[in-house]
Design a protein around this motif. Structure first.
Motif, mmCIF file in Angstrom:
data_model
loop_
_atom_site.group_PDB
_atom_site.id
_atom_site.type_symbol
_atom_site.label_atom_id
_atom_site.label_comp_id
_atom_site.label_asym_id
_atom_site.label_seq_id
_atom_site.Cartn_x
_atom_site.Cartn_y
_atom_site.Cartn_z
ATOM 1 N N LEU A 98 0.818 -1.212 0.000
ATOM 2 C CA LEU A 98 0.000 0.000 0.000
ATOM 3 C C LEU A 98 0.853 1.264 0.000
ATOM 4 O O LEU A 98 0.466 2.290 -0.553
ATOM 5 N N PHE A 99 2.030 1.175 0.632
ATOM 6 C CA PHE A 99 2.890 2.361 0.727
ATOM 7 C C PHE A 99 3.948 2.418 -0.377
ATOM 8 O O PHE A 99 4.827 3.279 -0.316
ATOM 9 N N MET A 100 3.858 1.560 -1.356
ATOM 10 C CA MET A 100 4.864 1.574 -2.421
ATOM 11 C C MET A 100 4.837 2.905 -3.172
ATOM 12 O O MET A 100 3.783 3.482 -3.427
ATOM 13 N N ASN A 101 6.004 3.342 -3.537
ATOM 14 C CA ASN A 101 6.136 4.642 -4.200
ATOM 15 C C ASN A 101 5.565 4.602 -5.622
ATOM 16 O O ASN A 101 5.848 3.679 -6.380
ATOM 17 N N GLY A 102 4.747 5.597 -5.948
ATOM 18 C CA GLY A 102 4.247 5.739 -7.306
ATOM 19 C C GLY A 102 2.943 5.036 -7.560
ATOM 20 O O GLY A 102 1.971 5.669 -7.983
ATOM 21 N N TRP A 103 2.873 3.743 -7.325
ATOM 22 C CA TRP A 103 1.655 3.009 -7.647
ATOM 23 C C TRP A 103 0.940 2.438 -6.423
ATOM 24 O O TRP A 103 -0.063 1.729 -6.556
ATOM 25 N N GLY A 104 1.405 2.733 -5.219
ATOM 26 C CA GLY A 104 0.725 2.266 -4.008
ATOM 27 C C GLY A 104 -0.606 2.969 -3.807
ATOM 28 O O GLY A 104 -0.805 4.118 -4.244
ATOM 29 N N LEU A 105 -1.547 2.286 -3.163
ATOM 30 C CA LEU A 105 -2.887 2.851 -2.975
ATOM 31 C C LEU A 105 -2.848 4.109 -2.114
ATOM 32 O O LEU A 105 -3.628 5.046 -2.342
ATOM 33 N N ILE A 106 -1.963 4.164 -1.125
ATOM 34 C CA ILE A 106 -1.885 5.351 -0.257
ATOM 35 C C ILE A 106 -1.500 6.576 -1.077
ATOM 36 O O ILE A 106 -2.111 7.653 -0.953
ATOM 37 N N ASP A 107 -0.494 6.425 -1.925
ATOM 38 C CA ASP A 107 -0.067 7.552 -2.760
ATOM 39 C C ASP A 107 -1.166 7.987 -3.707
ATOM 40 O O ASP A 107 -1.378 9.188 -3.950
ATOM 41 N N ARG A 108 -1.883 7.034 -4.270
ATOM 42 C CA ARG A 108 -2.957 7.378 -5.213
ATOM 43 C C ARG A 108 -4.078 8.148 -4.516
ATOM 44 O O ARG A 108 -4.604 9.137 -5.054
ATOM 45 N N ILE A 109 -4.471 7.701 -3.312
ATOM 46 C CA ILE A 109 -5.557 8.389 -2.590
ATOM 47 C C ILE A 109 -5.132 9.794 -2.175
ATOM 48 O O ILE A 109 -5.869 10.766 -2.365
ATOM 49 N N LEU A 110 -3.922 9.902 -1.593
ATOM 50 C CA LEU A 110 -3.451 11.218 -1.159
ATOM 51 C C LEU A 110 -3.274 12.161 -2.347
ATOM 52 O O LEU A 110 -3.534 13.373 -2.237
ATOM 53 N N SER A 111 -2.849 11.617 -3.475
ATOM 54 C CA SER A 111 -2.689 12.450 -4.661
ATOM 55 C C SER A 111 -4.041 12.912 -5.186
ATOM 56 O O SER A 111 -4.195 14.068 -5.617
#
Length: 324
Positions: free
Chosen positions: A158-171
Motif C-alpha cells: 500500500l505504501f509503495m512509491n508511485g503506484w501504491g494505494l496510499i499515494d494514489r488516494i493522497l494524490s
C-alpha cells in the motif's frame, strides 16, 4: 447468663503438649511440600534463562565477531567499550543504539495513544445487543488474528512509491505527491506507526469489551433516573470502572510495541531507514549482518533494562490488585 470459664493449662496438660510436640513436628514435616520435586523446574530455569543471560553478559564485554566466534571463550576482553559504542556510534548500516531507543519509545507511545480511543469506541459500539452483533465483533478481530507478516506485506504494497494505494488516494485528495517515499526517509516512521495501529487496536478493544461486561446495568439505570446524559455516564461510570483493566492494557501494549521486530523487518527490510530503525531491528543488524556479536549483546542487555522499567510498574499493578 452462664459464663464460660477458660481453665488454665495444668502441668499435666503441659506435659501432654510437650510429649505430643515432637510428633506434631514430624507430622508437619511429613506434610510439607517435597522441595526436591522442584529440582527439574529449577534445572530448566537455569538452562533456559540463567545460562543464556550469563552468556549474554559475558559476550557483551568481549570483542566477539565472525573471526573469534569459533573460539568464543577466548574472545578479546574489551570491558565497557561495547556499552559506550552502543551510545556513541552506529552499527555501520543504520542508527546508533541511543537513536534506536528514541525511535522505539516514540513508536510505542504513539501507537498506544492511537489504538486507545479506537479500541474504546469499538468496544462501546458492540457492547449493547443489536442484530448482527456477533458478526461485527468477529470482523473487528480480523486485523488482530491476521498473521503479522501478512499485515506487513500488505502495508508495504500500500505504501509503495508511485503506484501504491496510499499515494494514489493522497494524490487524488491533493494532500501529497504521488511520488511520496513512505518506505525510505522520514516518512517511514509514520508508515510504520499507521500499519501497527491498524493491526493492534483490537487488543485494546478486547480488553475494554471484557471490562464492560463486568459493569452492572444498575449503575446506568440509576444514573438515567437522576438525569445523567450518556457522556456523563461514560466519564462518571464507564471510564472509572475500566481504569484498572485499561491501565493494564496500555502497559502491555506499550511493551509489545517497544519490542516489535517483525513489522519493521518485513516492511523496510535491512538496513531500514534510520527513522524506522527500532531497537530490536538494530540489535539484529548489529549481531547478524555486521557480525558484531559483542556490541549486539550489549544492546540486548540495554533493551532488557529498558523493558524492565514498565514491567516493574506492571508487577506493582498486579500487587495492588491483590491487595484490593
Amino acid at each position: 447468663m452462664r459464663e464460660t470459664q477458660v481453665e488454665p493449662i495444668t502441668s499435666s496438660a503441659a506435659n501432654t503438649v510437650s510429649r505430643v510436640g515432637p510428633g506434631v513436628g514430624k507430622l508437619q514435616k511429613r506434610n510439607s511440600p517435597p522441595y526436591w520435586m522442584m529440582f527439574p523446574a529449577l534445572l530448566l530455569l537455569i538452562i533456559i534463562v540463567v545460562a543464556p543471560f550469563l552468556v549474554a553478559v559475558y559476550t557483551s564485554f568481549t570483542k566477539l565477531d565472525q573471526y573469534t566466534i569459533a573460539n568464543w571463550t577466548h574472545a578479546p576482553f574489551v570491558g565497557w567499550k561495547n556499552y559506550v559504542n552502543a551510545f556513541t556510534q552506529g552499527n555501520a548500516l543504520g542508527a546508533s543504539a541511543i537513536q534506536s531507543v528514541w525511535v522505539s519509545i516514540a513508536f510505542s507511545l504513539l501507537t498506544t495513544i492511537g489504538i486507545t480511543p479506537i479500541g474504546i469506541i469499538a468496544a462501546l459500539l458492540v457492547n449493547k445487543p443489536f442484530r448482527g452483533q456477533r458478526w461485527v465483533r468477529a470482523m473487528f478481530l480480523i486485523p488482530y488474528v491476521m498473521p503479522i507478516f501478512v499485515n506487513a506485506i500488505t502495508w508495504r504494497l500500500l505504501f509503495m512509491n508511485g503506484w501504491g494505494l496510499i499515494d494514489r488516494i493522497l494524490s487524488a485528495l491533493h494532500l501529497a505527491s504521488k511520488n511520496t517515499f513512505w518506505l525510505i526517509g522520514p516518512h517511514s516512521f509514520w508508515a510504520m506507526v499507521i500499519a501497527d495501529i491498524w493491526s493492534s487496536w483490537p487488543f485494546v478493544y478486547l480488553m475494554v469489551l471484557a471490562g464492560l461486561q463486568g459493569i452492572s446495568d444498575d449503575l446506568y439505570e440509576s444514573a438515567h433516573m437522576d438525569g445523567a446524559t450518556p457522556i456523563r455516564c461514560f466519564f462518571s461510570i464507564t471510564l472509572p470502572s475500566l481504569r484498572p483493566i485499561l491501565g493494564l492494557a496500555l502497559l502491555l501494549s506499550t511493551l509489545n510495541h517497544f519490542n516489535n521486530f517483525t513489522l519493521p523487518f518485513i516492511m523496510f527490510g535491512t538496513p531500514p531507514a534510520p527513522q524506522a530503525d527500532v531497537l530490536p531491528l538494530n540489535v539484529y543488524v548489529t549481531s547478524f549482518q555486521t557480525f558484531n556479536f559483542g556490541l549486539g549483546a550489549a544492546m540486548s542487555l540495554l533493551t532488557l533494562v529498558l523493558m524492565m522499567i514498565p514491567a516493574f510498574f506492571y508487577i506493582r499493578m498486579l500487587r495492588l490488585g491483590e491487595e484490593s
